[in-house]
Design a protein around this motif. Structure first.
Motif, PDB file in Angstrom:
ATOM      1  N   CYS A   1    -159.299  10.908  43.476  1.00  0.00           N
ATOM      2  CA  CYS A   1    -158.203  10.302  44.250  1.00  0.00           C
ATOM      3  C   CYS A   1    -156.863  10.812  43.735  1.00  0.00           C
ATOM      4  CB  CYS A   1    -158.258   8.779  44.157  1.00  0.00           C
ATOM      5  SG  CYS A   1    -159.663   8.034  44.992  1.00  0.00           S
ATOM      6  N   ASP A   2    -156.693  10.818  42.410  1.00  0.00           N
ATOM      7  CA  ASP A   2    -155.448  11.319  41.812  1.00  0.00           C
ATOM      8  C   ASP A   2    -155.210  12.775  42.179  1.00  0.00           C
ATOM      9  OD1 ASP A   2    -155.013   8.855  40.654  1.00  0.00           O
ATOM     10  OD2 ASP A   2    -155.681   9.478  38.650  1.00  0.00           O
ATOM     11  N   LEU A   3    -156.263  13.579  42.135  1.00  0.00           N
ATOM     12  CA  LEU A   3    -156.138  15.001  42.471  1.00  0.00           C
ATOM     13  C   LEU A   3    -155.630  15.170  43.898  1.00  0.00           C
ATOM     14  CD1 LEU A   3    -156.676  17.988  41.674  1.00  0.00           C
ATOM     15  CD2 LEU A   3    -158.974  17.678  42.627  1.00  0.00           C
TER      16      LEU A   3
ATOM     17  N   ASN B   1    -161.651   7.892  40.713  1.00  0.00           N
ATOM     18  CA  ASN B   1    -160.185   7.837  40.627  1.00  0.00           C
ATOM     19  C   ASN B   1    -159.582   9.191  40.262  1.00  0.00           C
ATOM     20  OD1 ASN B   1    -159.918   5.197  41.436  1.00  0.00           O
ATOM     21  ND2 ASN B   1    -159.895   4.377  39.356  1.00  0.00           N
ATOM     22  N   ASP B   2    -160.291   9.985  39.463  1.00  0.00           N
ATOM     23  CA  ASP B   2    -159.802  11.334  39.145  1.00  0.00           C
ATOM     24  C   ASP B   2    -159.680  12.168  40.414  1.00  0.00           C
ATOM     25  OD1 ASP B   2    -159.703  10.689  36.464  1.00  0.00           O
ATOM     26  OD2 ASP B   2    -161.589  11.727  35.975  1.00  0.00           O
TER      27      ASP B   2
ATOM     28  N   CYS C   1    -153.985  13.035  45.683  1.00  0.00           N
ATOM     29  CA  CYS C   1    -152.644  12.464  45.837  1.00  0.00           C
ATOM     30  C   CYS C   1    -151.563  13.328  45.189  1.00  0.00           C
ATOM     31  CB  CYS C   1    -152.596  11.058  45.251  1.00  0.00           C
ATOM     32  SG  CYS C   1    -153.542   9.868  46.213  1.00  0.00           S
ATOM     33  N   LYS C   2    -151.908  14.032  44.120  1.00  0.00           N
ATOM     34  CA  LYS C   2    -150.908  14.784  43.355  1.00  0.00           C
ATOM     35  C   LYS C   2    -150.775  16.248  43.774  1.00  0.00           C
ATOM     36  CE  LYS C   2    -151.240  11.817  39.337  1.00  0.00           C
ATOM     37  NZ  LYS C   2    -151.740  11.639  37.986  1.00  0.00           N
ATOM     38  N   GLU C   3    -151.889  16.874  44.171  1.00  0.00           N
ATOM     39  CA  GLU C   3    -151.813  18.299  44.523  1.00  0.00           C
ATOM     40  C   GLU C   3    -151.351  18.464  45.958  1.00  0.00           C
ATOM     41  OE1 GLU C   3    -154.945  20.971  43.518  1.00  0.00           O
ATOM     42  OE2 GLU C   3    -154.734  20.552  41.397  1.00  0.00           O
TER      43      GLU C   3
ATOM     44  N   THR D   1    -163.579  21.926  41.250  1.00  0.00           N
ATOM     45  CA  THR D   1    -162.780  21.359  40.162  1.00  0.00           C
ATOM     46  C   THR D   1    -163.203  21.951  38.818  1.00  0.00           C
ATOM     47  OG1 THR D   1    -164.301  19.481  39.985  1.00  0.00           O
ATOM     48  CG2 THR D   1    -162.360  19.200  41.405  1.00  0.00           C
TER      49      THR D   1
END
Length: 146
Positions: free
Chosen positions: A100-102, A97-98, A104-106, A88
């Motif tokens: 988790c977001d990564l 959470n960052d 989920c979004k990528e 990263t």
């Protein structure tokens, strides 16, 4: 297989072996440095713990340079494969959470491009420290917080 070590004068490669004892649930890492066997033992069966124990056996001015020990080497928050790290270096990760977001979004293809393994390293290596969040338990074991 080899691992890169940062020494006071340069970088050196050292042979590394990783032995998993499934019956005991432990992992042993071993490198040869300056003619000596340096070992790390994980009672909990995790590579980060074995790498941290190995780092503690090295002289203070020698640093293991790998994706596992890098501040950019984050683990997946959704599984427990401790040989996989996700680079990263282009993203500011400040909490779980960052990550988790990564994930989920990528797309799966984008995450595949980030995938690294415990002995991988690159020129963007930065040692983990308390002042920079990394979703990776290596520093926890290195600082004897277990």
């Amino acid at each position: 297989m080899f691992i890169t070590l940062i020494t006071p004068n340069n970088e050196e490669n050292a042979d590394i072996s990783i032995i998993e004892d499934e019956a005991c649930g432990s992992i042993i890492t071993r490198i040869k440095y300056k003619g000596k066997d340096i070992c790390g033992y994980s009672k909990g069966g995790t590579l980060p713990e074995a790498f941290a124990e190995m780092q503690k056996q090295l002289p203070e001015d020698i640093i293991i340079k790998s994706c596992l020990t890098c501040r950019h080497g984050n683990t997946c928050p959704f599984n427990s494969c401790d040989d996989e790290f996700f680079c990263t270096k282009d993203i500011n990760i400040t909490c779980k959470n960052d990550m988790c977001d990564l994930f989920c979004k990528e797309s799966e293809g984008e995450m595949e491009k980030r995938l690294r393994y415990c002995t991988d390293s690159c020129e963007d290596f930065q040692q983990q420290s308390e002042d920079c969040y990394t979703y990776n338990v290596y520093l926890f074991f290195l600082n004897d917080l277990n």
